[in-house]
Design an enzyme around this catalytic site. Structure first.
Site, mmCIF file in Angstrom:
data_model
loop_
_atom_site.group_PDB
_atom_site.id
_atom_site.type_symbol
_atom_site.label_atom_id
_atom_site.label_comp_id
_atom_site.label_asym_id
_atom_site.label_seq_id
_atom_site.Cartn_x
_atom_site.Cartn_y
_atom_site.Cartn_z
ATOM 1 N N LYS A 13 40.063 127.283 -6.425
ATOM 2 C CA LYS A 13 40.969 126.145 -6.633
ATOM 3 C C LYS A 13 42.296 126.608 -7.245
ATOM 4 O O LYS A 13 43.371 126.273 -6.762
ATOM 5 C CB LYS A 13 40.321 125.085 -7.560
ATOM 6 C CG LYS A 13 38.969 124.581 -7.088
ATOM 7 C CD LYS A 13 38.366 123.564 -8.047
ATOM 8 C CE LYS A 13 38.011 124.076 -9.419
ATOM 9 N NZ LYS A 13 36.859 124.991 -9.474
ATOM 10 N N ARG A 87 36.231 115.386 -12.225
ATOM 11 C CA ARG A 87 34.956 116.110 -12.206
ATOM 12 C C ARG A 87 33.777 115.170 -12.399
ATOM 13 O O ARG A 87 32.634 115.630 -12.396
ATOM 14 C CB ARG A 87 34.957 117.102 -13.365
ATOM 15 C CG ARG A 87 35.128 118.538 -12.957
ATOM 16 C CD ARG A 87 35.290 119.314 -14.253
ATOM 17 N NE ARG A 87 34.907 120.663 -14.150
ATOM 18 C CZ ARG A 87 35.775 121.669 -14.000
ATOM 19 N NH1 ARG A 87 37.048 121.445 -13.872
ATOM 20 N NH2 ARG A 87 35.338 122.890 -13.976
ATOM 21 N N ARG A 126 36.607 138.593 -12.455
ATOM 22 C CA ARG A 126 37.957 138.041 -12.653
ATOM 23 C C ARG A 126 38.568 138.470 -13.988
ATOM 24 O O ARG A 126 37.908 138.503 -15.010
ATOM 25 C CB ARG A 126 37.856 136.508 -12.617
ATOM 26 C CG ARG A 126 39.131 135.801 -13.032
ATOM 27 C CD ARG A 126 39.105 134.340 -12.742
ATOM 28 N NE ARG A 126 38.041 133.623 -13.424
ATOM 29 C CZ ARG A 126 37.804 132.331 -13.240
ATOM 30 N NH1 ARG A 126 38.544 131.635 -12.397
ATOM 31 N NH2 ARG A 126 36.837 131.736 -13.900
ATOM 32 N N ARG A 160 37.918 135.331 -19.278
ATOM 33 C CA ARG A 160 37.681 134.019 -19.873
ATOM 34 C C ARG A 160 36.366 134.003 -20.639
ATOM 35 O O ARG A 160 35.390 134.596 -20.201
ATOM 36 C CB ARG A 160 37.659 132.944 -18.768
ATOM 37 C CG ARG A 160 39.007 132.297 -18.564
ATOM 38 C CD ARG A 160 39.099 131.452 -17.342
ATOM 39 N NE ARG A 160 38.043 130.457 -17.186
ATOM 40 C CZ ARG A 160 38.023 129.568 -16.198
ATOM 41 N NH1 ARG A 160 39.000 129.539 -15.309
ATOM 42 N NH2 ARG A 160 37.042 128.705 -16.104
ATOM 43 N N ARG A 171 27.916 125.831 -15.928
ATOM 44 C CA ARG A 171 29.040 125.269 -15.158
ATOM 45 C C ARG A 171 28.586 124.834 -13.763
ATOM 46 O O ARG A 171 28.988 123.794 -13.253
ATOM 47 C CB ARG A 171 30.178 126.297 -15.051
ATOM 48 C CG ARG A 171 30.947 126.447 -16.356
ATOM 49 C CD ARG A 171 31.646 127.786 -16.469
ATOM 50 N NE ARG A 171 32.742 127.972 -15.543
ATOM 51 C CZ ARG A 171 33.331 129.147 -15.317
ATOM 52 N NH1 ARG A 171 32.893 130.236 -15.943
ATOM 53 N NH2 ARG A 171 34.332 129.235 -14.473
HETATM 54 P P1 AP5 Z 1 39.861 130.931 -8.914
HETATM 55 O O1 AP5 Z 1 40.971 130.544 -8.013
HETATM 56 O O2 AP5 Z 1 40.187 131.289 -10.312
HETATM 57 O O3 AP5 Z 1 38.701 129.830 -8.859
HETATM 58 P P2 AP5 Z 1 38.624 128.379 -9.487
HETATM 59 O O4 AP5 Z 1 38.001 127.500 -8.468
HETATM 60 O O5 AP5 Z 1 39.922 127.972 -10.065
HETATM 61 O O6 AP5 Z 1 37.531 128.671 -10.611
HETATM 62 P P3 AP5 Z 1 37.483 128.265 -12.148
HETATM 63 O O7 AP5 Z 1 36.510 129.220 -12.793
HETATM 64 O O8 AP5 Z 1 38.831 128.149 -12.752
HETATM 65 O O9 AP5 Z 1 36.833 126.851 -12.013
HETATM 66 P P4 AP5 Z 1 36.193 125.981 -13.081
HETATM 67 O O10 AP5 Z 1 36.153 124.707 -12.367
HETATM 68 O O11 AP5 Z 1 34.890 126.500 -13.605
HETATM 69 O O12 AP5 Z 1 37.155 126.127 -14.350
HETATM 70 P P5 AP5 Z 1 38.236 125.194 -15.004
HETATM 71 O O13 AP5 Z 1 39.277 126.055 -15.580
HETATM 72 O O14 AP5 Z 1 38.632 124.116 -14.077
HETATM 73 O O15 AP5 Z 1 39.090 132.148 -8.228
HETATM 74 C C1 AP5 Z 1 38.039 132.820 -8.880
HETATM 75 C C2 AP5 Z 1 38.148 134.325 -8.617
HETATM 76 O O16 AP5 Z 1 37.895 134.560 -7.237
HETATM 77 C C3 AP5 Z 1 39.549 134.887 -8.885
HETATM 78 O O17 AP5 Z 1 39.409 136.160 -9.452
HETATM 79 C C4 AP5 Z 1 40.211 134.958 -7.494
HETATM 80 O O18 AP5 Z 1 41.121 136.024 -7.409
HETATM 81 C C5 AP5 Z 1 39.017 135.172 -6.583
HETATM 82 N N1 AP5 Z 1 39.186 134.487 -5.297
HETATM 83 C C6 AP5 Z 1 39.705 133.234 -5.078
HETATM 84 N N2 AP5 Z 1 39.664 132.934 -3.750
HETATM 85 C C7 AP5 Z 1 39.087 134.006 -3.136
HETATM 86 C C8 AP5 Z 1 38.756 134.296 -1.781
HETATM 87 N N3 AP5 Z 1 39.003 133.410 -0.800
HETATM 88 N N4 AP5 Z 1 38.178 135.494 -1.514
HETATM 89 C C9 AP5 Z 1 37.927 136.383 -2.506
HETATM 90 N N5 AP5 Z 1 38.217 136.171 -3.820
HETATM 91 C C10 AP5 Z 1 38.780 135.003 -4.126
HETATM 92 O O19 AP5 Z 1 37.386 124.505 -16.171
HETATM 93 C C11 AP5 Z 1 36.926 125.279 -17.260
HETATM 94 C C12 AP5 Z 1 36.190 124.387 -18.251
HETATM 95 O O20 AP5 Z 1 37.088 123.389 -18.786
HETATM 96 C C13 AP5 Z 1 35.025 123.548 -17.670
HETATM 97 O O21 AP5 Z 1 33.820 124.285 -17.605
HETATM 98 C C14 AP5 Z 1 34.964 122.396 -18.685
HETATM 99 O O22 AP5 Z 1 34.367 122.815 -19.893
HETATM 100 C C15 AP5 Z 1 36.443 122.128 -18.946
HETATM 101 N N6 AP5 Z 1 37.028 121.167 -17.992
HETATM 102 C C16 AP5 Z 1 38.066 121.405 -17.135
HETATM 103 N N7 AP5 Z 1 38.360 120.312 -16.423
HETATM 104 C C17 AP5 Z 1 37.494 119.349 -16.823
HETATM 105 C C18 AP5 Z 1 37.276 118.004 -16.426
HETATM 106 N N8 AP5 Z 1 38.037 117.429 -15.473
HETATM 107 N N9 AP5 Z 1 36.291 117.296 -17.047
HETATM 108 C C19 AP5 Z 1 35.534 117.856 -18.015
HETATM 109 N N10 AP5 Z 1 35.678 119.136 -18.437
HETATM 110 C C20 AP5 Z 1 36.650 119.884 -17.840
HETATM 111 MG MG MG Z 2 40.616 127.531 -11.993
#
Ligand code: AP5
Ligand code: MG
Length: 213
Positions: A13, A87, A126, A160, A171
């Site tokens: 994402k 979410r 990552r 992270r 997660r």
């Molecule tokens: P990346 O693009 O970083 O993936 P992502 O989908 O953004 O993954 P996240 O880990 O950020 O998602 P998340 O939903 O767990 O975390 P968030 O920060 O939202 O890609 C991942 C890796 O793969 C990278 O190294 C990239 O280079 C590689 N990659 C990407 N595409 C690729 C491809 N096609 N091929 C190969 N490699 C690839 O949330 C974190 C925490 O915050 C949550 O757990 C929760 O505690 C809280 N939180 C956030 N939002 C909310 C909400 N709305 N409600 C409640 N709690 C929330």
């Molecule tokens: Mg992300």
């Protein structure tokens, strides 16, 4: 144009949101990034959510809806990309109402489909440059051999706090229990398109581009 990028942790994402910001001048609203910034700056809210986030659990709807509500008045001629929000069904309803109240709407919800096994390997590989935030991945985009960030030359790289196998399990559970019902929710509204998130980054970019036109 306002869009949601929907998918489990590691689906890509954030990676695709950054590309859309560069290519289309859209504004990325990542609740994960906002919460991590609050954690780092030691605000009361940041301290409150730190343990919950590090364990991989969801932060309360009230907090994340409040964060998004604050941003919707920002100037975003190219539209917003909601990354990691909504979410839960309550967050999805709140987003609909917030956009409505501004005379705006959602145009596309893009579900990024991936396998759990790939998620674990992507996430544990990552890292991010500590100076400029450039993302790296031991598998797909390794840190340059000289150990310096290709964008800013920085030599400190962070992982992270929630990128470990235990938090990742939590997660993923949160995704399947609370977030995956949004796939049916937006499908029923006729807004959902699914793309294959397992292909290379450029290929995923092109699949998303085809949807957005
Ligand atoms: P990346 O693009 O970083 O993936 P992502 O989908 O953004 O993954 P996240 O880990 O950020 O998602 P998340 O939903 O767990 O975390 P968030 O920060 O939202 O890609 C991942 C890796 O793969 C990278 O190294 C990239 O280079 C590689 N990659 C990407 N595409 C690729 C491809 N096609 N091929 C190969 N490699 C690839 O949330 C974190 C925490 O915050 C949550 O757990 C929760 O505690 C809280 N939180 C956030 N939002 C909310 C909400 N709305 N409600 C409640 N709690 C929330
Ligand atoms: Mg992300």
């Amino acid at each position: 144009m306002n869009i949601i990028l929907l998918g489990p942790p590691g689906a890509g994402k954030g990676t695709q949101a950054k590309i859309l910001v560069e290519d289309r001048g859209m504004v990325q609203l990542s609740t994960g990034d906002m919460l991590r910034a609050a954690k780092t700056s030691g605000t009361e809210m940041g301290n409150k959510v730190a343990t919950v986030m590090d364990a991989g659990q969801l932060v309360t709807d009230e907090i994340v809806i409040g964060l998004i509500a604050e941003k919707l008045d920002d100037d975003a001629a190219g539209g917003f990309i909601f990354d990691g929000f909504p979410r839960t069904l309550a967050q999805a309803d709140a987003l609909g109402s917030l956009l409505n109240s501004k005379g705006a709407s959602l145009d596309y919800v893009i579900e990024m489909q991936v396998d759990d096994e790939v998620l674990v390997s992507r996430i544990t590989a990552r890292s991010t440059c500590g100076s400029c935030g450039e993302g790296y991945n031991d598998l797909s985009k390794p840190i340059p051999a000289n150990g310096a960030c290709s964008k800013c030359g920085g030599t400190d790289f962070n992982r992270r706090a929630d990128d470990n196998e235990d938090s990742l399990k939590t997660r993923l559970m949160a995704y399947y229990k609370d977030t995956s019902p949004l796939i049916g929710y937006y499908y029923a509204k006729g807004m959902l398109t699914s793309v294959d998130g397992l292909t290379e980054i450029a290929q995923v970019e092109s699949s998303i581009s085809k949807v957005l036109g």
